[in-house]
Scaffold this active site. Sequence first.
Site, PDB file in Angstrom:
ATOM      1  N   ASP A  91      29.453  43.490  45.334  1.00 40.82           N
ATOM      2  CA  ASP A  91      30.206  44.620  45.899  1.00 40.82           C
ATOM      3  C   ASP A  91      29.766  45.953  45.299  1.00 40.82           C
ATOM      4  O   ASP A  91      30.484  46.952  45.395  1.00 40.82           O
ATOM      5  CB  ASP A  91      31.707  44.433  45.628  1.00 40.82           C
ATOM      6  CG  ASP A  91      32.346  43.385  46.525  1.00 40.82           C
ATOM      7  OD1 ASP A  91      31.730  43.011  47.534  1.00 40.82           O
ATOM      8  OD2 ASP A  91      33.462  42.932  46.206  1.00 40.82           O
ATOM      9  N   ASP A 244      43.100  34.348  38.980  1.00 42.75           N
ATOM     10  CA  ASP A 244      42.796  33.030  38.434  1.00 42.75           C
ATOM     11  C   ASP A 244      44.075  32.292  37.999  1.00 42.75           C
ATOM     12  O   ASP A 244      44.271  31.114  38.316  1.00 42.75           O
ATOM     13  CB  ASP A 244      41.825  33.157  37.261  1.00 42.75           C
ATOM     14  CG  ASP A 244      42.215  34.252  36.269  1.00 42.75           C
ATOM     15  OD1 ASP A 244      43.263  34.911  36.457  1.00 42.75           O
ATOM     16  OD2 ASP A 244      41.475  34.455  35.295  1.00 42.75           O
TER      17      ASP A 244
END
Length: 495
Positions: A91, A244
């Site tokens: 990105d 996560d």
Amino acid sequence: MLPALQLLLIGLYGLCLLLLLGFSVSQWQLTRLARRAYAAPGLPPLTPAEWPLVTVQLPLYNEVFVAERLLDACAALRYPAGRLHLQVLDDSTDETVALVAARVAHYRAQGVHIDHVRRATRTGFKAGALAYGLTRTEGELIAIFDADFVPQPDFLEQVVPHFYLDEARDTRTGVVQTRWGHLNEEYSLLTSLQAFALNAHFYVEQVGRQQGGHFLNFNGTGGVWRRACIEDAGNWHADTLTEDLDLSYRAQLRGWHFRYLPQVAAPAELPATMDALKSQQFRWTKGGAETARKHLGAVWRSKQSLVTRLQATFHLLNSTVFLAILLMAVLSVPLVFMRARVPQLEPAFQMATGFLVVLVPLVFYFRTAWQRAALDRPAPRPGFMGQLLLFLAFSMGLSLHNSRAVLLGLLGQRTAFIRTPKLGLMQQPGAWRGRRYRTSRLRSGLTLLEGLLCLYFLVGIGAGVYLREFGLLPTHMLLATGYGLVFYYSLRHAA
């Protein structure tokens, strides 16, 4: 000071002390479980009859200093031919794009199955990149490495077999997480203190949770997911800063099993500047609070044992420790003056000095981690107590910064995802000067408050000596040292 206000002050201090004691006892229990696990290691896994398709996802965002190092390490991973796919989820908005494109072309010419994946927008940040990558690969297992990691060539050979318990496939193992190693632990005091804390998490906390059958967490990198687990749990979400931890709890609440391998290390670079460390701490502490807000109710509605639900509660709310530390710290200086002027409150003041008792289980916890880490070092480091005291002081010094993050998380306030910059700093102290990717310039208000708090606790030390009230002196010395270190590094690394 009015008696009612005095009692309120002591009552708040006592509540904070009880909260810290609860967390301390929780860590003591995990340490006991971890020591039991090390005393009775499990059987080695079976080699799979057919190695599954593995995709290695490498999420990047402006990583000019470390991107090539990461790609070189992952291209060197050993795995059966035709069964490995490298996916660079890039990105970036700077020259990292060109560096990665050239490296991908280099390895593709050598026959490596590697793709350079670009998105039109950075929607969802890391979570969005990982979810987008899944739509462009067929991998059954998904390994993830952040830009600062340098996996060893045999990483997949060591980890993938742990998805198999016997001759048949263990279809309910959703994640195999490995321990983080430290490429630059000796770089500075800042990196050595981070390694000290992370070692406790990876050598003790994760091992204890696994041994006790409690909720584990994928640590964001250095681990392998089963694709079916990610999809069954609802894929990656971007509504917390710790995607996560969020996915870990969603998966385990749906019955997936997590495995942790302390014997397998994934080396990584530690943040070497205070602004990078603070951005990481902000994301971890705020994200933990956001995940607690999101999942704590589901944990208590689950059919897990009471002990497991309690451990999960301490796990999800562990960042609230900083709130308790900050409140206790601020209240502790008035307590010195109260003790000198209100002798009848002596029992309450004895309770206040009990903060040191809270540290006893933590000594057991960190000492165990220190001993285990020493087994993996070519030259074990001396000075455990000095390192522990410095770490405790430094953690206290971060309590103002982290308390702000926790409150924002608990209140549901949305903030931007600020990644931790990776600068490739390994051996040259001071090389951070002039580096790009500063996560923020000097936050003058917060940094000024940290400096003022250092002075505040120096006043507490002086008052204790003058009034011959020494019960809180060790606490104030730790606080003054910790806030002094944080203030110093904040100024130094903002230069």
